[in-house]
Scaffold this active site. Structure first.
Site, PDB file in Angstrom:
ATOM      1  N   LYS A 105       0.864  -1.187   0.000  1.00  0.00           N
ATOM      2  CA  LYS A 105       0.000   0.000   0.000  1.00  0.00           C
ATOM      3  C   LYS A 105       0.890   1.222   0.000  1.00  0.00           C
ATOM      4  CE  LYS A 105      -4.482   0.700   0.645  1.00  0.00           C
ATOM      5  NZ  LYS A 105      -5.406  -0.343   0.214  1.00  0.00           N
ATOM      6  N   GLY A 219     -18.010   7.534  -1.571  1.00  0.00           N
ATOM      7  CA  GLY A 219     -16.984   7.687  -2.603  1.00  0.00           C
ATOM      8  C   GLY A 219     -17.134   6.554  -3.605  1.00  0.00           C
TER       9      GLY A 219
HETATM   10  N1  GLU Z   1      -7.249   0.041  -2.972  1.00  0.00           N
HETATM   11  C1  GLU Z   1      -8.027  -1.130  -3.189  1.00  0.00           C
HETATM   12  C2  GLU Z   1      -8.031  -2.004  -1.957  1.00  0.00           C
HETATM   13  O1  GLU Z   1      -7.812  -1.566  -0.856  1.00  0.00           O
HETATM   14  C3  GLU Z   1      -7.661  -1.858  -4.461  1.00  0.00           C
HETATM   15  C4  GLU Z   1      -6.244  -2.296  -4.596  1.00  0.00           C
HETATM   16  C5  GLU Z   1      -5.859  -2.820  -5.970  1.00  0.00           C
HETATM   17  O2  GLU Z   1      -6.675  -2.871  -6.861  1.00  0.00           O
HETATM   18  O3  GLU Z   1      -4.676  -3.162  -6.104  1.00  0.00           O
HETATM   19  O4  GLU Z   1      -8.330  -3.170  -2.023  1.00  0.00           O
END
Ligand code: GLU
Length: 414
Positions: A105, A219
């Site tokens: 992340k 969102g």
């Molecule tokens: N940000 C999204 C999540 O927390 C998607 C992550 C992604 O598609 O790599 O799952």
């Protein structure tokens, strides 16, 4: 809402499941730490000619099952602690539906509403220049998260491809369709959550029209979840966003609300002035299903006892703290954990990566069918595991996904 201690929560959850599935101490020690965390500082020339320096992060937790995968968020509260926690959850999330990735992340500490479009573009390109050596289709594959979108992914893939000297679509997912994005990616997290809602309804014998749902957050995740659930006949009675919320037991016309906010650019409370509800009270409404779809740590030991919903579907990452988990379980509230409920987004990101690598693109129907298959299977496996271990659904789900990661580590040799 309290400042998060999300990383501590993520580690507490790992330690709790480690006891249940009897993980080796060395494996717990390994999974409690990240493979790599990176802090970068990005100078951006602002529209007024001054230069501002923004701080960004990328945390890569564990790549035992494949390249790191996870979103990038732009928000004032982003810090190392938060991205570290979110990357741990991504490791479990990818294992839940069985997609071949590890967890990562990233984010930038910034309030994007204070930046112009041009400033956001320069910031996004600067971030990619700073992390370019640590990402790639077989290394780490970023995507959007809170306050980031397909336009930002488009600037990022353009910048990355320029650095590499060739078009590299499989390095970033949730791109616009025109640039190799997948059909169905934008609404995938919400749609995945609705597949979970359907399975939960079948299991608990809920009929959609009598199932009152409150959604916190409007969102990308919350709005698509609410719309798709509404279109399937569920009764959405409360919705909130950063500006406040509304509660109407007769049910909210979600399509009209989307138009009100996203096309007419009006604030949510103007939609039904006499029906106002604040974000805190929304969580405590006497509904059937509560859907936190905004940020982490909204259900804590301080308000868990006041939750009146029968079920929770965690569409945000980390909305319920470990202490609150115990209180909710005591109250008999069934909570479908984030790593399962919101895994639809990363699952369709995986489909996008597959399509980019094959250069062959699927129809929207195909994407949705494949997504449904993986989500339904994951839900049923998690439910079985929860029953057979006699625990809550977070631990039932973690028992499966943490074990998949631990097995991969073991096989590769830690
Ligand atoms: N940000 C999204 C999540 O927390 C998607 C992550 C992604 O598609 O790599 O799952």
């Amino acid at each position: 809402m309290e400042k998060n201690n999300a990383y501590q929560n993520a580690i507490e959850q790992l330690e709790k499941v480690a006891k249940i599935i009897k993980l080796k101490e060395s494996t717990v020690a390994r999974l409690s730490k990240h493979d790599r965390v990176l802090e970068v500082n990005i100078p951006v020339v602002m529209d007024d000619g001054t230069t501002k320096v923004f701080t960004g992060y990328r945390a890569q937790h564990c790549n035992a099952r494949g390249p790191y995968k996870g979103g990038l968020r732009y928000a004032p509260q982003v810090d190392l602690n938060e991205v570290k926690a979110l990357s741990v959850w991504m490791t479990w999330k990818c294992a839940v539906t069985g997609i071949p990735y590890g967890g990562a992340k990233g984010g930038i500490t910034v309030d994007p509403t204070k930046l112009s479009i041009g400033e956001i573009e320069r910031l996004s390109r600067g971030y990619i220049r700073a992390v370019a050596d640590l990402i790639g289709p077989d290394i780490d594959v970023p995507a959007p998260d809170m306050n980031t979108n397909s336009q930002i992914m488009a600037w990022m893939i353009d910048e990355y491809s320029k650095i590499k000297g060739s078009w590299q679509p499989a390095t970033i997912t949730a791109k616009p369709i025109e640039l190799g994005g997948s059909q169905g990616r934008t609404e995938a997290t919400g749609l995945g959550g609705v597949f979970i809602l359907n399975e939960l309804s079948k299991l608990q014998g809920l009929s959609p029209k009598d199932t009152e749902i409150a959604v916190q957050g409007f969102g990308n995740v919350g709005s698509h979840f609410a719309r798709l659930a509404y279109e399937k006949g569920f009764k959405i009675v409360a919705i909130s966003d950063i500006n406040g919320g509304i509660y109407d037991r007769k049910g909210i016309d979600v399509n009209k609300l989307i138009k009100h906010i996203y096309e007419d650019k009006k604030i949510i409370t103007e939609f039904a002035k006499e029906k106002e509800v604040d974000n805190k009270s929304l969580l405590e409404l006497p509904v059937s299903v509560l859907v936190p779809a905004a940020i982490e740590n909204v259900i804590t030991k301080d308000n868990a006892d006041s939750i009146n919903a029968k079920y929770i579907i965690e569409m945000a990452n980390g909305p319920v703290t470990p202490e609150a988990d115990y209180i909710l379980a005591d109250k008999g509230i069934l909570s479908v954990p984030d790593v399962l409920a919101n895994s639809g987004g990363v699952t369709v990101s995986y489909f996008e990566w597959v399509q980019n690598r094959q250069g062959y693109y699927w129809s929207k129907e195909e994407v949705e069918k494949q997504l449904q298959g993986l989500m339904v299977k994951a839900f049923n496996e998690a439910h079985q595991s929860t029953k057979s271990l006699g625990t809550d659904m977070r631990m039932g789900t973690y028992a499966l996904s943490v074990k998949k990661v631990a097995d991969a580590l073991e096989l590769r040799g830690i």
